[in-house]
Design an enzyme around this catalytic site. Structure first.
Site, PDB file in Angstrom:
ATOM      1  N   LYS A  33       0.723  -1.294   0.060  1.00 40.36           N
ATOM      2  CA  LYS A  33      -0.099   0.008  -0.087  1.00 40.36           C
ATOM      3  C   LYS A  33       0.652   1.218   0.108  1.00 40.36           C
ATOM      4  O   LYS A  33       2.040   1.107   0.250  1.00 40.36           O
ATOM      5  CB  LYS A  33      -1.067  -0.198   1.257  1.00 40.36           C
ATOM      6  CG  LYS A  33      -0.121   0.045   2.627  1.00 40.36           C
ATOM      7  CD  LYS A  33      -1.248   0.299   3.614  1.00 40.36           C
ATOM      8  CE  LYS A  33      -0.360  -0.031   5.070  1.00 40.36           C
ATOM      9  NZ  LYS A  33      -1.385   0.302   6.188  1.00 40.36           N
ATOM     10  N   TYR A 236      17.094  29.912   4.237  1.00 44.51           N
ATOM     11  CA  TYR A 236      15.950  30.713   4.627  1.00 44.51           C
ATOM     12  C   TYR A 236      16.095  30.930   6.113  1.00 44.51           C
ATOM     13  O   TYR A 236      16.705  30.084   7.100  1.00 44.51           O
ATOM     14  CB  TYR A 236      14.679  30.232   4.514  1.00 44.51           C
ATOM     15  CG  TYR A 236      14.338  30.127   2.863  1.00 44.51           C
ATOM     16  CD1 TYR A 236      14.202  31.337   2.202  1.00 44.51           C
ATOM     17  CD2 TYR A 236      13.970  28.667   2.199  1.00 44.51           C
ATOM     18  CE1 TYR A 236      13.938  31.427   0.875  1.00 44.51           C
ATOM     19  CE2 TYR A 236      13.682  28.937   0.830  1.00 44.51           C
ATOM     20  CZ  TYR A 236      13.529  30.267   0.386  1.00 44.51           C
ATOM     21  OH  TYR A 236      13.352  30.080  -1.120  1.00 44.51           O
TER      22      TYR A 236
END
Length: 339
Positions: A33, A236
């Site tokens: 999955k 940043y």
């Protein structure tokens, strides 16, 4: 060509499957999955389809099962996430086996002559019947799920609850409860184990009893190498300021690729086996590392996960679990089977 790739070691993967089989002495239901936990379901499904230790594959939803059938998977495919109205025809057309966990799922399957498996909630508090016995000639198996395999006392309580339910059934072909971590309980009455994470060499608990080999190598290329002077900010928000002249590399891998921003200024990546620290905030597409005292050049590979650290190792630093890191791996990462 790719700036980032996840290399899946065939021999290691097959070795882990054989090791799990030897340990449990039971055939395996391989859980694929969420794109095989981010590894790449289409890359590994056909390989697993050929292995005698693998009895069946399991997915979360109908769409995932259809994708596997379309690439040629022939083994049994369980759909773990129930059945919604409108999906019933797909179970017949693509030969998928529904896992039923609610009466509404049975209603959706009314009149369809297909085998079904019944899920029981023995303590997970998620999908599954509590104690109700489903009297339906189509039932070929029952299953449950351990919520906390590291909690031995609670896991044993769940096992006791499951065996009481099992006593109401006869002639089942499939009885499964053991996950990657749960295999250590060697539950005597189950017929299969249902595993995902351990297939790839990620150990689900410390002191794991099954011998596993890392099967995954996640790596990305260096885009830039330059020397920044002391007192220069990196990335940043200026969370890292160089204390001295620093050789900074920019790696083509960021949080959009699955490297969580919480690993900024914490984690290490590896260049030729040598740890190189992440400096500054991880950005969407790029991560900066300290390459001082290396000979790294533009175009060289940086290892993110592999022989030197696992997804489990990174997850601990990030304050999460390896499943989250793996399933967040971007589709732009090339997945490749290799020896």
């Amino acid at each position: 060509m790719s700036r980032a790739e996840l290399r899946i070691g065939i021999r290691s993967l097959e070795g882990n499957i054989k090791s799990l089989y030897r340990f449990s002495q039971k055939p395996i239901i391989a859980v694929l999955k969420a794109n095989a936990y981010g590894v790449g379901a289409l890359q590994v499904a056909l390989l697993m389809d050929k292995l005698e230790e693998i009895s069946a594959l399991a997915v979360a939803c109908v769409e995932e099962g259809i994708d596997l059938r379309k690439v040629g998977v022939r083994k049994k495919i369980l759909v773990l996430g129930g059945v919604l109205k409108g999906e019933e025809k797909a179970f017949v057309e693509y030969n998928l086996t529904p896992v039923v966990s609610h009466k509404e799922h049975l209603k959706a399957l009314a009149g369809l002559n297909i085998p079904i498996q019944i899920k029981y909630d023995t303590g997970m508090g998620r999908l599954g019947f509590l104690e109700e016995v489903i009297k339906d000639d189509r039932v070929e198996g029952i299953l449950s799920h351990l919520s906390s395999p590291l909690d031995e006392e609670y896991s044993k309580l769940q096992i006791e609850r499951f065996v009481k339910i099992l006593n109401h059934y006869r002639g089942l072909k499939y009885v499964h409860m053991e996950s990657s971590a749960g295999v250590v309980y060697r539950i005597p009455f189950t017929t299969h184990i249902r595993v995902g994470l351990a297939l790839y060499g990620e150990k689900p608990m410390p002191n794991y009893l099954v011998s596993l080999t890392p099967a995954l190598e996640l790596r990305a290329k260096i885009l830039s190498v330059k020397t920044l002077p002391a007192g220069f900010s990196v990335s940043y928000s200026r969370t890292y300021i160089t204390e001295k002249s620093t050789r900074v590399g920019v790696v083509a891998f960021g949080y959009a690729d699955g490297l969580m921003k919480s690993l900024s200024n914490k984690a290490y990546l590896f260049y030729k086996g040598k740890p190189v620290k992440i400096i500054g905030n991880i950005t969407m597409d790029m991560t900066m590392v300290d390459l001082t005292n290396t000979d790294a050049q533009v175009g060289d590979w940086i290892e993110i996960v592999g022989q030197n650290q696992s997804f489990t190792d990174l997850a601990k630093l990030a304050g999460t679990i390896p499943y989250e890191l793996m399933t967040n791996l971007s589709s732009r990462i090339r997945r490749e089977l290799c020896l």
